[in-house]
Write a protein that holds these residues in place. Sequence first.
Motif, PDB file in Angstrom:
ATOM      1  N   THR A  51       0.933  -1.287  -0.150  1.00 25.24           N
ATOM      2  CA  THR A  51      -0.348   0.123   0.092  1.00 25.24           C
ATOM      3  C   THR A  51       0.757   1.463   0.030  1.00 25.24           C
ATOM      4  OG1 THR A  51      -1.295  -1.515   1.282  1.00 25.24           O
ATOM      5  CG2 THR A  51      -2.334   0.738   1.543  1.00 25.24           C
ATOM      6  N   VAL A  52       1.610   1.179   1.055  1.00 25.96           N
ATOM      7  CA  VAL A  52       2.467   2.683   0.840  1.00 25.96           C
ATOM      8  C   VAL A  52       3.644   2.912  -0.365  1.00 25.96           C
ATOM      9  CG1 VAL A  52       3.042   2.636   3.622  1.00 25.96           C
ATOM     10  CG2 VAL A  52       4.826   0.958   1.976  1.00 25.96           C
ATOM     11  N   HIS A  53       3.628   1.361  -1.187  1.00 24.37           N
ATOM     12  CA  HIS A  53       4.240   2.263  -2.482  1.00 24.37           C
ATOM     13  C   HIS A  53       2.993   2.352  -3.312  1.00 24.37           C
ATOM     14  CE1 HIS A  53       8.258   0.422  -1.242  1.00 24.37           C
ATOM     15  NE2 HIS A  53       8.206  -0.257  -0.166  1.00 24.37           N
ATOM     16  N   LEU A  54       2.100   1.950  -3.587  1.00 26.59           N
ATOM     17  CA  LEU A  54       0.776   2.684  -4.289  1.00 26.59           C
ATOM     18  C   LEU A  54       0.728   3.757  -4.239  1.00 26.59           C
ATOM     19  CD1 LEU A  54      -1.863  -0.436  -4.144  1.00 26.59           C
ATOM     20  CD2 LEU A  54      -0.487   0.299  -6.575  1.00 26.59           C
ATOM     21  N   LEU A  55       0.971   3.969  -3.167  1.00 28.44           N
ATOM     22  CA  LEU A  55       0.647   5.903  -2.568  1.00 28.44           C
ATOM     23  C   LEU A  55       1.881   6.991  -2.950  1.00 28.44           C
ATOM     24  CD1 LEU A  55      -1.481   4.964   0.985  1.00 28.44           C
ATOM     25  CD2 LEU A  55      -2.408   6.263  -1.272  1.00 28.44           C
ATOM     26  N   ALA A  56       2.565   5.862  -3.117  1.00 27.95           N
ATOM     27  CA  ALA A  56       3.671   6.670  -2.952  1.00 27.95           C
ATOM     28  C   ALA A  56       3.656   7.023  -4.186  1.00 27.95           C
ATOM     29  CB  ALA A  56       5.118   6.162  -2.788  1.00 27.95           C
ATOM     30  N   ASN A  57       4.363   6.294  -5.157  1.00 28.50           N
ATOM     31  CA  ASN A  57       4.067   6.091  -6.828  1.00 28.50           C
ATOM     32  C   ASN A  57       3.540   6.796  -7.691  1.00 28.50           C
ATOM     33  OD1 ASN A  57       7.153   5.129  -5.962  1.00 28.50           O
ATOM     34  ND2 ASN A  57       5.869   2.760  -6.552  1.00 28.50           N
ATOM     35  N   ASN A  58       2.117   7.326  -7.023  1.00 31.37           N
ATOM     36  CA  ASN A  58       0.902   7.333  -7.767  1.00 31.37           C
ATOM     37  C   ASN A  58      -0.347   7.994  -7.030  1.00 31.37           C
ATOM     38  OD1 ASN A  58       0.578   5.364 -10.113  1.00 31.37           O
ATOM     39  ND2 ASN A  58       1.061   3.904  -8.109  1.00 31.37           N
ATOM     40  N   PRO A  59       0.938   9.610  -5.942  1.00 26.47           N
ATOM     41  CA  PRO A  59       0.175  10.860  -5.566  1.00 26.47           C
ATOM     42  C   PRO A  59      -0.927  10.949  -6.047  1.00 26.47           C
ATOM     43  CG  PRO A  59       2.006  11.930  -7.082  1.00 26.47           C
ATOM     44  CD  PRO A  59       2.012   9.932  -7.459  1.00 26.47           C
ATOM     45  N   GLY A  60      -2.544  11.335  -5.581  1.00 29.49           N
ATOM     46  CA  GLY A  60      -3.355  12.285  -5.544  1.00 29.49           C
ATOM     47  C   GLY A  60      -4.192  11.020  -6.109  1.00 29.49           C
ATOM     48  N   ILE A  61      -3.159   9.504  -6.360  1.00 28.32           N
ATOM     49  CA  ILE A  61      -4.886   8.899  -6.183  1.00 28.32           C
ATOM     50  C   ILE A  61      -5.746   8.376  -5.145  1.00 28.32           C
ATOM     51  CG2 ILE A  61      -3.824   6.961  -7.881  1.00 28.32           C
ATOM     52  CD1 ILE A  61      -2.907   4.983  -5.198  1.00 28.32           C
ATOM     53  N   GLU A  62      -7.020   7.698  -5.104  1.00 24.13           N
ATOM     54  CA  GLU A  62      -7.918   7.402  -4.443  1.00 24.13           C
ATOM     55  C   GLU A  62      -8.197   6.131  -3.832  1.00 24.13           C
ATOM     56  OE1 GLU A  62     -12.138   9.424  -5.509  1.00 24.13           O
ATOM     57  OE2 GLU A  62     -11.005  10.746  -6.297  1.00 24.13           O
ATOM     58  N   LEU A  63      -7.318   5.780  -2.753  1.00 22.54           N
ATOM     59  CA  LEU A  63      -7.315   4.136  -2.729  1.00 22.54           C
ATOM     60  C   LEU A  63      -7.700   3.569  -1.676  1.00 22.54           C
ATOM     61  CD1 LEU A  63      -5.488   1.491  -3.023  1.00 22.54           C
ATOM     62  CD2 LEU A  63      -4.149   2.517  -1.594  1.00 22.54           C
TER      63      LEU A  63
END
Length: 274
Positions: A51-63
Amino acid sequence: MTTGYVHGYSGREATRLGDQADTLAELLHADVRYPPGTRVLEAGCGVGAQTVHLLANNPGIELTAVDRSAESVSRARSRVAVAVPSGDVSWLCADLADLPYPAGRFDALFVCFVLEHLPDPVGVLRGLRRLVRPGGAVTVIEGDHGTAVFHPRGRYAQAVVDAQVAVQAAAGGDALIGRRLRPLLTAAGCTEVRVWPRTVYADAGRPGLMDGFTRRTFTAMMAAARADVLAAGLLSAADWRRGMTELAATAVGEGTFHYTFFVGHGSVPAAEVE
């Protein structure tokens, strides 16, 4: 949905998952990119290691991050709060086969190291795919223990790996699932399926991988299966120790280790009607 998570939910396993995700982040997440505003469902988020890598690599997504273990979701929430405090995440503890979302709710689905633990991976993936809008993206990442090749080559080390595969199969999973990622995605109704191997090779010239993957990820995963392997009578305690000693030797000196993960991408048919 039932699943036998053979690795367990201990603090040690949470650490191993974090080590694995951090060590392999560039390898596995290199082409996982979503524009800001994308509604992404992470199915089986575990302790939030991916999860942390999804968020770090894709700023602004609604996860939206989902896992069936309340303890894991709690750990994931804490991990993300520290690592990516600006991340937009909705958390849910629920069974992946019974999620409270309408068809087409998300733009993309991300599933990492989850299908290997499921007795019906196609059925679960098909259900998750229906939650993605027509034209949306599906990404699945899995490993395959059959691709583990190491030096020094020890027969007891190989016996440990084979025993872990057998234990996972007995629990309803498949530690060799990476090799069938394309047919799984196709059977789940995805189109435009593409699968790529992502190979890890560690030797003395790559000390970070020797430590982060060979020792703290793969060997640690085998160590966690000890009780189940011995209880099943697959190996004696003495042979288990010999095997773990041989595996440890692949992470030092002139030891080498090779392993392949598989990253699959697919699309939800644009003309699909639910």
